[in-house]
Design a protein around this motif. Structure first.
Motif, PDB file in Angstrom:
ATOM      1  N   CYS A 209      48.135   8.240  37.915  1.00 46.06           N
ATOM      2  CA  CYS A 209      49.205   7.316  38.302  1.00 46.06           C
ATOM      3  C   CYS A 209      50.021   7.818  39.489  1.00 46.06           C
ATOM      4  N   GLY A 210      49.702   9.015  39.973  1.00 47.47           N
ATOM      5  CA  GLY A 210      50.360   9.536  41.166  1.00 47.47           C
ATOM      6  C   GLY A 210      51.835   9.802  41.011  1.00 47.47           C
ATOM      7  N   LEU A 211      52.260  10.244  39.829  1.00 45.28           N
ATOM      8  CA  LEU A 211      53.693  10.432  39.590  1.00 45.28           C
ATOM      9  C   LEU A 211      54.228  11.734  40.181  1.00 45.28           C
TER      10      LEU A 211
ATOM     11  N   ARG B 146      59.156   1.081  39.700  1.00 51.52           N
ATOM     12  CA  ARG B 146      57.867   0.577  40.181  1.00 51.52           C
ATOM     13  C   ARG B 146      56.885   0.463  39.016  1.00 51.52           C
ATOM     14  N   ILE B 147      55.909  -0.401  39.201  1.00 49.12           N
ATOM     15  CA  ILE B 147      54.904  -0.664  38.172  1.00 49.12           C
ATOM     16  C   ILE B 147      53.548  -0.219  38.700  1.00 49.12           C
ATOM     17  N   ILE B 148      52.842   0.572  37.886  1.00 51.41           N
ATOM     18  CA  ILE B 148      51.563   1.144  38.314  1.00 51.41           C
ATOM     19  C   ILE B 148      50.459   0.672  37.373  1.00 51.41           C
ATOM     20  N   PRO B 149      49.396   0.080  37.912  1.00 51.69           N
ATOM     21  CA  PRO B 149      48.268  -0.326  37.057  1.00 51.69           C
ATOM     22  C   PRO B 149      47.459   0.901  36.628  1.00 51.69           C
TER      23      PRO B 149
ATOM     24  N   HIS C 127      49.441  14.449  45.726  1.00 53.48           N
ATOM     25  CA  HIS C 127      48.831  14.523  47.050  1.00 53.48           C
ATOM     26  C   HIS C 127      47.333  14.207  46.963  1.00 53.48           C
ATOM     27  N   SER C 128      46.705  14.716  45.907  1.00 54.60           N
ATOM     28  CA  SER C 128      45.253  14.556  45.761  1.00 54.60           C
ATOM     29  C   SER C 128      44.857  13.106  45.518  1.00 54.60           C
ATOM     30  N   ILE C 129      45.554  12.418  44.612  1.00 50.77           N
ATOM     31  CA  ILE C 129      45.177  11.026  44.325  1.00 50.77           C
ATOM     32  C   ILE C 129      45.399  10.154  45.558  1.00 50.77           C
ATOM     33  N   ALA C 130      46.455  10.435  46.324  1.00 49.98           N
ATOM     34  CA  ALA C 130      46.715   9.657  47.540  1.00 49.98           C
ATOM     35  C   ALA C 130      45.560   9.817  48.528  1.00 49.98           C
ATOM     36  N   THR C 131      45.121  11.057  48.703  1.00 48.36           N
ATOM     37  CA  THR C 131      44.012  11.340  49.618  1.00 48.36           C
ATOM     38  C   THR C 131      42.725  10.694  49.125  1.00 48.36           C
ATOM     39  N   HIS C 132      42.466  10.774  47.824  1.00 47.91           N
ATOM     40  CA  HIS C 132      41.227  10.239  47.265  1.00 47.91           C
ATOM     41  C   HIS C 132      41.187   8.711  47.345  1.00 47.91           C
ATOM     42  N   LEU C 133      42.331   8.062  47.150  1.00 44.91           N
ATOM     43  CA  LEU C 133      42.372   6.600  47.255  1.00 44.91           C
ATOM     44  C   LEU C 133      42.025   6.151  48.668  1.00 44.91           C
ATOM     45  N   LEU C 134      42.549   6.872  49.663  1.00 50.97           N
ATOM     46  CA  LEU C 134      42.233   6.550  51.050  1.00 50.97           C
ATOM     47  C   LEU C 134      40.767   6.835  51.359  1.00 50.97           C
ATOM     48  N   GLU C 135      40.268   7.945  50.819  1.00 50.25           N
ATOM     49  CA  GLU C 135      38.856   8.286  51.022  1.00 50.25           C
ATOM     50  C   GLU C 135      37.943   7.212  50.440  1.00 50.25           C
ATOM     51  N   ASN C 136      38.392   6.587  49.355  1.00 51.04           N
ATOM     52  CA  ASN C 136      37.574   5.576  48.676  1.00 51.04           C
ATOM     53  C   ASN C 136      37.818   4.163  49.200  1.00 51.04           C
ATOM     54  N   GLY C 137      38.588   4.060  50.307  1.00 52.42           N
ATOM     55  CA  GLY C 137      38.706   2.778  50.981  1.00 52.42           C
ATOM     56  C   GLY C 137      39.930   1.944  50.689  1.00 52.42           C
ATOM     57  N   MET C 138      40.885   2.443  49.899  1.00 55.75           N
ATOM     58  CA  MET C 138      42.092   1.658  49.646  1.00 55.75           C
ATOM     59  C   MET C 138      42.939   1.591  50.914  1.00 55.75           C
ATOM     60  N   LYS C 139      43.543   0.431  51.187  1.00 55.56           N
ATOM     61  CA  LYS C 139      44.374   0.262  52.366  1.00 55.56           C
ATOM     62  C   LYS C 139      45.642   1.089  52.235  1.00 55.56           C
TER      63      LYS C 139
ATOM     64  N   PHE D 115      51.599   2.125  45.666  1.00 55.51           N
ATOM     65  CA  PHE D 115      51.188   2.937  44.508  1.00 55.51           C
ATOM     66  C   PHE D 115      52.066   4.177  44.368  1.00 55.51           C
ATOM     67  N   LEU D 116      52.337   4.846  45.484  1.00 50.85           N
ATOM     68  CA  LEU D 116      53.125   6.082  45.459  1.00 50.85           C
ATOM     69  C   LEU D 116      54.631   5.834  45.392  1.00 50.85           C
ATOM     70  N   GLY D 117      55.052   4.612  45.737  1.00 50.93           N
ATOM     71  CA  GLY D 117      56.483   4.316  45.733  1.00 50.93           C
ATOM     72  C   GLY D 117      57.197   4.821  46.965  1.00 50.93           C
ATOM     73  N   HIS D 118      56.466   4.938  48.088  1.00 53.86           N
ATOM     74  CA  HIS D 118      57.083   5.373  49.340  1.00 53.86           C
ATOM     75  C   HIS D 118      57.897   4.235  49.949  1.00 53.86           C
ATOM     76  N   SER D 119      59.100   4.549  50.414  1.00 62.13           N
ATOM     77  CA  SER D 119      59.917   3.536  51.082  1.00 62.13           C
ATOM     78  C   SER D 119      59.412   3.258  52.488  1.00 62.13           C
TER      79      SER D 119
END
Length: 307
Positions: free
Chosen positions: A157-159, A190-193, A263-275, A282-286
């Motif tokens: 969940c990238g908390l 924030r709500i995370i699936p 940090h890892s889940i953020a990198t992996h999501l981008l590696e797997n093609g998420m915009k 997902f991360l809750g960045h402003s």
């Protein structure tokens, strides 16, 4: 936000002031973890004043504020033995400046000795430890039931570690496969699936913890809500059970914490093609700039491969 403060204060005025300021921040609606951190920062300042035999807030001048800054520049971390980071010094001084401004507002002091000082955010380069997707799988394979549940929420969940500590059972909506962060950074909700497998594993974990009557999901050895430093320590213990973990030096291990999973889940999501905009949500960045650092990390990894 680190371990409990080792700085003791004995002056009753300072003890009361620290508590009153913490309550003031809570009334303003700041995150409880943030309030606790600022309370500990203030305790350290008061402890420093006591060592100088200064027992009245009205005796604090610009000279003391400047000397405190110099003290922080030389202070060693109790965890690493190295000088504390520039970001930590910045946080200490900004908190002190805001506290003195608060004293000015309520009439305790007539002039703030820090009102004219500026503390710019440090440009200190933060080294991010990123696990590979294979290493994450190793962590899952080596984990016990509790460690796997921590991985599912912290990585899956990238908390942030502070958010992880505050998560309650009611914040996981199993019928909808959602996790709700009630108060993230800057008190944002924030709500995370969460995927079906993670939801099932978390539900099984909670069912195995039926004796846990606390609303918190994770408890420490004393049966109380697990705090940030315990989560980080638990992760380090888990890493030590893996083959790749054996390669880390003590210095490298000191840089690893729950935030490394984020940090890892953020990198992996981008590696797997998420915009990137989806990763930002997902991360809750402003600000998108906070998320863009992970695109830089990806590019650095590509450059390393090409050498």
């Amino acid at each position: 936000m680190g371990r409990p403060s080792r700085h003791k204060i004995y002056n009753e005025i300072y003890i009361e002031e620290a508590i009153n300021y913490k309550n003031h921040l809570l009334i303003l609606g700041l995150n409880k973890v943030t309030c606790q951190a600022r309370y500990l920062y203030l305790k350290e300042f008061f402890s420093w004043l006591e060592a100088l035999q200064i027992y009245q807030l009205q005796e604090v001048t610009t000279v003391e504020v400047a000397n405190y800054y110099n003290y922080l520049l030389q202070r060693k971390s109790t965890r690493t033995g190295q000088n504390i980071k520039q970001k930590s010094i910045h946080d200490h001084m900004r908190n002190l400046q805001q506290y003195l401004g608060y004293l000015l507002e309520i009439g305790t002091i007539k002039i703030s000795p820090a009102s004219h000082l500026k503390f710019s955010y440090p440009n200190e380069k933060v080294e991010r430890i990123i696990f590979t997707q294979n290493e994450i799988q190793e962590l899952y394979k080596a984990s016990n039931e509790q460690e796997k549940a921590i991985l599912n929420i912290a990585y899956g969940c990238g908390l942030r570690v502070g958010e992880l500590s505050l998560i309650n059972k009611e914040d996981i909506r199993f019928t909808e496969n959602l996790l709700i962060v009630q108060k993230g950074k800057n008190s944002k909700r924030r709500i995370i699936p969460i995927n079906t497998k993670v939801a099932e594993e978390l539900q099984n974990y909670l069912e195995s913890q039926e004796e846990n009557k606390n609303k918190a999901i994770f408890l420490n050895s004393k049966g109380q809500r697990m705090q940030e430093w315990t989560f980080n320590s638990t992760l380090k213990t888990l890493i030590g059970k893996t083959k790749f973990g054996q390669r880390f030096s003590t210095e490298e291990l000191n840089k690893i914490g729950i935030h490394s999973l984020r940090h890892s889940i953020a990198t992996h999501l981008l590696e797997n093609g998420m915009k990137i905009e989806q990763v930002q949500t997902f991360l809750g960045h402003s600000h998108i700039e906070s998320t863009e650092i992970y695109t830089h990390i990806n590019q650095n990894q590509i450059n390393e491969i090409q050498r």
